[in-house]
Write an enzyme that holds these catalytic residues in place. Structure first.
Site, PDB file in Angstrom:
ATOM      1  N   LYS A   1      11.951  -2.713 -11.669  1.00  0.00           N
ATOM      2  CA  LYS A   1      12.692  -1.455 -11.887  1.00  0.00           C
ATOM      3  C   LYS A   1      14.061  -1.798 -12.450  1.00  0.00           C
ATOM      4  CE  LYS A   1      14.375   2.631  -9.416  1.00  0.00           C
ATOM      5  NZ  LYS A   1      13.987   3.681  -8.471  1.00  0.00           N
TER       6      LYS A   1
ATOM      7  N   ARG B   1      25.645  13.599  -1.837  1.00  0.00           N
ATOM      8  CA  ARG B   1      25.123  14.522  -2.862  1.00  0.00           C
ATOM      9  C   ARG B   1      25.139  15.951  -2.330  1.00  0.00           C
ATOM     10  NH1 ARG B   1      21.234  10.137  -5.507  1.00  0.00           N
ATOM     11  NH2 ARG B   1      22.980   8.841  -6.107  1.00  0.00           N
TER      12      ARG B   1
ATOM     13  N   GLU C   1      14.402  -4.164  -7.965  1.00  0.00           N
ATOM     14  CA  GLU C   1      15.395  -3.362  -8.696  1.00  0.00           C
ATOM     15  C   GLU C   1      16.731  -4.094  -8.799  1.00  0.00           C
ATOM     16  OE1 GLU C   1      16.270   0.514  -7.025  1.00  0.00           O
ATOM     17  OE2 GLU C   1      17.440   1.101  -8.761  1.00  0.00           O
TER      18      GLU C   1
ATOM     19  N   SER D   1      17.347   5.582 -13.488  1.00  0.00           N
ATOM     20  CA  SER D   1      18.132   6.406 -14.418  1.00  0.00           C
ATOM     21  C   SER D   1      19.615   6.069 -14.358  1.00  0.00           C
ATOM     22  CB  SER D   1      17.899   7.900 -14.185  1.00  0.00           C
ATOM     23  OG  SER D   1      18.302   8.317 -12.906  1.00  0.00           O
ATOM     24  N   GLY D   2      20.120   5.679 -13.204  1.00  0.00           N
ATOM     25  CA  GLY D   2      21.443   5.074 -13.110  1.00  0.00           C
ATOM     26  C   GLY D   2      22.637   5.947 -13.431  1.00  0.00           C
ATOM     27  N   GLY D   3      22.464   7.256 -13.432  1.00  0.00           N
ATOM     28  CA  GLY D   3      23.608   8.115 -13.731  1.00  0.00           C
ATOM     29  C   GLY D   3      23.528   8.775 -15.093  1.00  0.00           C
TER      30      GLY D   3
ATOM     31  N   ARG E   1      18.228  10.505  -9.602  1.00  0.00           N
ATOM     32  CA  ARG E   1      19.112  11.561 -10.095  1.00  0.00           C
ATOM     33  C   ARG E   1      18.557  12.297 -11.312  1.00  0.00           C
ATOM     34  NH1 ARG E   1      24.196   7.656 -10.011  1.00  0.00           N
ATOM     35  NH2 ARG E   1      22.450   6.192 -10.048  1.00  0.00           N
TER      36      ARG E   1
END
Ligand code: 13P
Length: 339
Positions: free
Chosen positions: A220, A33, A178, A262-264, A293
Site C-alpha cells: 500500500k 475528524r 504501508e 490517498s494520503g490527503g 479520506r
C-alpha cells in the site's frame, strides 16, 4: 500457516476491479475528524458512523474488503449483529489495523517509527479468531528537502514492517505493507520519487531478510506526487509516469497486488490519478485503491452525526467507490462527478 490460503486471500483483495475501504482510524484520529465536522466524539458516534459505512447498499460491488480498527472489530450494529458478520454478509473481507501508531524516533527530530510489535503474535491470533483475514501496518516517512528522511528512519520503519509481515503470515493473515511517504511539504515530484524508491527498496530488502512470502502480501504505497504545498502541482500524466517508473523499478513481480493510499488528496484527484495509471500499459500486478479520506470524506461531512442524513451519506460513499471502480477500468471522468 497455509500459504495457498494466504495467496488466495491476497488475490481476492485486489481482484474483480474492486478496492479496499480503509475505515481503521484510531479512536484519536476518528475523534479529530469528528471534531472538525462538529460531531460528538463518543464511542457510540464512532459505532454509528462505522455502521453507516458498513451497511451502505451495494458496497460490495466496488469494495473487496474493509480495514477496521480494534474498537470497530468488536462492535455491532444497533440490532446486535456483529460488524464482522455485517461485513461478511456484504461479501467483504475483514482486515484489521494492528500497529499502535507512529511515535517520535529517538535522536531523529521530525521523524517517526511505528510501534506495535510487542505482543503482536498473540493479538494476531485473537484477530484471526475474531474473523480478520488481513492486517495493516503503516510506517510514515517525512520529507524535508534533502534533510529528511534519514537512513535511520527508513531502515527502522522497513524493519518493523517486515517483522510485522512475518508474524501476520505465521498467524494466517495477509499483511498490507504501508510505507507512506508523506505528502506534507513543498518537495518536488522528483524528490518524492527518489524517496519512495529508496524506501521501497529498503522495505523489500527487509521483507526478504525476514522470510516473508512476497506472493502473500499487498503493498500500500503513496502515489508519487509533489508535496501538497508545492507549486505548481503536476499533471495526472506526470504523476502516473513517475509512480509507475518508481514501482516498476523496485516492486517484485511476485506481488499479488498494489493498493494505493490517498494520503490527503481530494477524492476527485485521487480518482483521476488512479484512472490515469490505468491508461498506461499493463503492470505485473493489479493496481487498486485502499483509500480512507478519499472515499469517506464527503460521506462524513454529509452525515454530520445525524441519523436523518444517513442515506445521503451512504450515497456519497457509494459514489466515490463507483468513481474509483471506474478508474480501475480507465473509465473515470470528471463528468461522473456531476451526478
Ligand atoms: P488515506 O487514504 O486517508 O491516506 O488513508 C489510508 C490509510 O489507510 C492510512 O493508513
Amino acid at each position: 500457516m497455509n500459504l495457498q490460503v494466504l495467496i488466495d486471500t491476497a488475490q481476492a483483495m485486489v481482484a474483480g476491479g474492486k478496492g479496499l475501504l480503509a475505515m481503521d482510524e484510531s479512536d484519536g484520529t476518528c475523534n479529530q475528524r469528528f471534531a472538525s465536522t462538529g460531531i460528538p466524539q463518543t464511542v457510540e458516534m464512532r459505532r454509528a458512523y462505522r455502521e453507516l459505512l458498513l451497511t451502505t447498499p451495494e458496497l460490495g460491488t466496488c469494495i473487496s474488503g474493509v480495514i477496521l480498527y480494534d474498537e470497530t472489530l468488536r462492535q455491532a450494529k444497533a440490532d446486535g449483529t456483529p460488524f464482522v458478520q455485517v461485513a461478511r454478509d456484504a461479501g467483504l473481507l475483514v482486515g484489521i489495523k494492528v500497529d499502535t501508531g507512529a511515535k517520535a524516533l529517538a535522536s531523529r527530530p521530525g521523524e517517526k517509527v511505528t510501534e506495535g510489535l510487542d505482543g503482536l503474535r498473540e493479538r494476531l491470533q485473537a484477530y484471526f479468531e475474531m474473523g480478520a483475514r488481513f492486517a495493516k501496518w503503516r510506517g510514515v516517512i517525512a520529507v524535508d528537502g534533502e534533510r529528511l528522511p534519514t537512513a535511520a528512519c527508513t531502515s527502522a520503519n522497513a524493519h518493523a514492517l517486515a517483522r510485522y509481515a512475518s508474524l501476520c503470515q505465521e498467524a494466517g493473515l495477509v499483511p498490507i505493507i504501508e510505507p507512506e511517504v508523506l505528502m506534507d511539504g513543498t518537495h518536488t515530484l522528483a524528490r518524492c520519487q527518489d524517496v519512495t524508491e529508496a524506501v521501497l527498496r529498503s522495505v523489500f530488502e527487509q521483507l526478504v531478510l525476514q522470510g516473508v512470502a512476497l506472493e502473500a502480501l499487498i503493498l500500500k504505497p503513496n502515489m508519487v506526487i509533489a508535496g501538497l504545498a508545492a507549486a505548481p502541482q503536476n499533471t495526472a500524466d506526470e504523476v502516473a509516469d513517475a509512480t509507475l517508473q518508481c514501482l516498476l523499478r523496485v516492486v517484485p513481480a511476485a506481488l499479488p497486488g498494489i493498493a494505493f493510499l490517498s494520503g490527503g488528496q481530494s477524492g476527485e484527484l485521487a480518482s483521476n490519478r488512479l484512472n490515469t495509471l490505468h491508461l498506461r500499459p499493463a503492470t505485473p500486478w493489479p493496481l487498486t485503491f485502499s483509500f480512507a479520506r478519499a472515499l469517506q470524506h464527503p460521506a462524513l461531512e454529509l452525515w454530520a452525526g445525524k441519523e436523518a442524513n444517513k442515506v445521503e451519506a451512504q450515497q456519497a460513499l457509494m459514489h466515490r467507490a463507483r468513481c474509483n471502480g471506474a478508474a480501475l477500468k480507465g473509465e473515470y471522468s470528471a463528468a461522473m462527478e456531476t451526478r
